[in-house]
Design a protein around this motif. Structure first.
Motif, mmCIF file in Angstrom:
data_model
loop_
_atom_site.group_PDB
_atom_site.id
_atom_site.type_symbol
_atom_site.label_atom_id
_atom_site.label_comp_id
_atom_site.label_asym_id
_atom_site.label_seq_id
_atom_site.Cartn_x
_atom_site.Cartn_y
_atom_site.Cartn_z
ATOM 1 N N GLU A 1 0.860 -1.186 0.000
ATOM 2 C CA GLU A 1 0.000 0.000 0.000
ATOM 3 C C GLU A 1 0.900 1.240 0.000
ATOM 4 N N PHE A 2 0.865 2.008 -1.087
ATOM 5 C CA PHE A 2 1.743 3.173 -1.214
ATOM 6 C C PHE A 2 0.916 4.446 -1.228
ATOM 7 N N LYS A 3 1.387 5.448 -0.489
ATOM 8 C CA LYS A 3 0.732 6.757 -0.383
ATOM 9 C C LYS A 3 1.782 7.812 -0.692
ATOM 10 N N ALA A 4 1.323 8.982 -1.136
ATOM 11 C CA ALA A 4 2.247 10.090 -1.376
ATOM 12 C C ALA A 4 1.615 11.382 -0.873
ATOM 13 N N PHE A 5 2.475 12.248 -0.353
ATOM 14 C CA PHE A 5 2.036 13.516 0.207
ATOM 15 C C PHE A 5 3.032 14.603 -0.184
ATOM 16 N N SER A 6 2.580 15.839 -0.085
ATOM 17 C CA SER A 6 3.492 16.960 -0.280
ATOM 18 C C SER A 6 4.569 16.888 0.789
ATOM 19 N N ALA A 7 5.801 17.202 0.424
ATOM 20 C CA ALA A 7 6.902 17.213 1.392
ATOM 21 C C ALA A 7 7.095 18.604 1.990
ATOM 22 N N THR A 8 6.123 19.478 1.798
ATOM 23 C CA THR A 8 6.178 20.826 2.361
ATOM 24 C C THR A 8 5.280 20.877 3.589
ATOM 25 N N CYS A 9 5.869 21.143 4.749
ATOM 26 C CA CYS A 9 5.122 21.197 6.006
ATOM 27 C C CYS A 9 4.048 22.274 5.934
ATOM 28 N N THR A 10 2.862 21.956 6.428
ATOM 29 C CA THR A 10 1.749 22.903 6.408
ATOM 30 C C THR A 10 1.845 23.951 7.509
ATOM 31 N N HIS A 11 2.838 23.838 8.388
ATOM 32 C CA HIS A 11 2.988 24.837 9.442
ATOM 33 C C HIS A 11 3.596 26.118 8.892
ATOM 34 N N GLN A 12 4.820 26.043 8.375
ATOM 35 C CA GLN A 12 5.452 27.251 7.850
ATOM 36 C C GLN A 12 6.242 27.000 6.582
ATOM 37 N N GLY A 13 5.944 25.927 5.898
ATOM 38 C CA GLY A 13 6.539 25.711 4.588
ATOM 39 C C GLY A 13 7.917 25.075 4.561
ATOM 40 N N CYS A 14 8.402 24.595 5.675
ATOM 41 C CA CYS A 14 9.692 23.901 5.686
ATOM 42 C C CYS A 14 9.542 22.557 4.978
ATOM 43 N N ALA A 15 10.645 22.021 4.512
ATOM 44 C CA ALA A 15 10.626 20.703 3.876
ATOM 45 C C ALA A 15 10.716 19.628 4.950
ATOM 46 N N VAL A 16 9.830 18.624 4.855
ATOM 47 C CA VAL A 16 9.946 17.481 5.762
ATOM 48 C C VAL A 16 11.235 16.758 5.384
ATOM 49 N N LYS A 17 11.866 16.104 6.348
ATOM 50 C CA LYS A 17 13.188 15.529 6.092
ATOM 51 C C LYS A 17 13.284 14.026 6.246
ATOM 52 N N SER A 18 12.395 13.417 7.037
ATOM 53 C CA SER A 18 12.557 11.980 7.279
ATOM 54 C C SER A 18 11.221 11.326 7.583
ATOM 55 N N VAL A 19 11.248 9.983 7.528
ATOM 56 C CA VAL A 19 10.093 9.175 7.893
ATOM 57 C C VAL A 19 10.605 8.104 8.845
ATOM 58 N N ALA A 20 10.034 8.058 10.042
ATOM 59 C CA ALA A 20 10.455 7.077 11.044
ATOM 60 C C ALA A 20 9.311 6.826 12.018
ATOM 61 N N ASP A 21 9.233 5.613 12.502
ATOM 62 C CA ASP A 21 8.246 5.243 13.520
ATOM 63 C C ASP A 21 6.814 5.595 13.121
ATOM 64 N N GLY A 22 6.487 5.435 11.844
ATOM 65 C CA GLY A 22 5.124 5.665 11.381
ATOM 66 C C GLY A 22 4.738 7.113 11.179
ATOM 67 N N VAL A 23 5.704 8.031 11.248
ATOM 68 C CA VAL A 23 5.389 9.444 11.029
ATOM 69 C C VAL A 23 6.395 10.108 10.090
ATOM 70 N N ILE A 24 5.904 11.129 9.403
ATOM 71 C CA ILE A 24 6.719 11.984 8.548
ATOM 72 C C ILE A 24 7.131 13.159 9.420
ATOM 73 N N ASN A 25 8.436 13.436 9.477
ATOM 74 C CA ASN A 25 8.969 14.418 10.418
ATOM 75 C C ASN A 25 9.415 15.704 9.738
ATOM 76 N N CYS A 26 8.994 16.837 10.309
ATOM 77 C CA CYS A 26 9.481 18.145 9.878
ATOM 78 C C CYS A 26 10.433 18.646 10.960
ATOM 79 N N PRO A 27 11.690 18.897 10.618
ATOM 80 C CA PRO A 27 12.673 19.277 11.629
ATOM 81 C C PRO A 27 12.571 20.724 12.103
ATOM 82 N N CYS A 28 11.879 21.571 11.389
ATOM 83 C CA CYS A 28 11.856 22.998 11.752
ATOM 84 C C CYS A 28 11.207 23.255 13.110
ATOM 85 N N HIS A 29 10.029 22.697 13.328
ATOM 86 C CA HIS A 29 9.312 22.920 14.585
ATOM 87 C C HIS A 29 8.724 21.632 15.145
#
Length: 163
Positions: free
Chosen positions: A99-127
């Motif tokens: 099962e494959f899904k795709a999402f924008s890699a731009t964080c909806t908080h302030q537009g930073c790029a998400v950087k990693s995927v771990a433990d079932g979540v996509i992580n944004c390092p900015c905040h």
């Protein structure tokens, strides 16, 4: 000995200097994490609508039409995880086997790029916003809107951006 009276040289008033310094600091603070097309004051937390073919690249500026762009082999996306494709501004996940899904890699908080995927979540390092690999919903952090879905196609063992 002569006594000269002290008269300060003409220059900007203290109030003017302080206002300019405050404005400069505000400008830096507002641009620290990059811009966002989202209006934070109008954030209702509602789920975003499906992206159009034109915005399938997650809103990448200057990205042009990326439909049909090969992203990865299915074997490159770990089950229960995912992979960020920075150039395409897309993150592809595999919540369950096959099962494959795709999402924008731009964080909806302030537009930073998400950087990693771990433990079932996509992580944004900015905040420290975290998004679900299943549906892009916010799991934690200051973000209040989910990551928009991006259309992909899986053909055999190849994952591509959909047109």
């Amino acid at each position: 000995m002569t006594s000269a009276s002290f008269h300060p040289a003409a220059g900007p008033a203290r109030r003017t200097v302080m206002a300019a310094a405050g404005a400069a600091g505000l400008a830096v603070a507002l641009t620290a994490c990059g811009g966002s097309d989202d209006d934070a004051s109008g954030d209702t937390g509602a789920a975003p609508s499906a992206p159009s073919a034109e915005s399938a690249d997650g809103g990448a500026s200057g990205g042009g039409d990326q439909a049909g762009t090969a992203l990865a082999a299915t074997a490159d996306i770990p089950e229960g995880g995912g992979k960020v494709f920075a150039d395409q501004k897309v993150v592809v996940t595999q919540p369950a086997a096959g099962e494959f899904k795709a999402f924008s890699a731009t964080c909806t908080h302030q537009g930073c790029a998400v950087k990693s995927v771990a433990d079932g979540v996509i992580n944004c390092p900015c905040h420290d916003s975290n998004f679900s690999i299943t549906d892009g919903s916010v799991q934690s952090g200051p973000a209040r809107k989910p990551l928009p879905a991006v259309q992909i196609t899986v053909s055999g063992d190849s994952i591509q951006l959909a047109g």
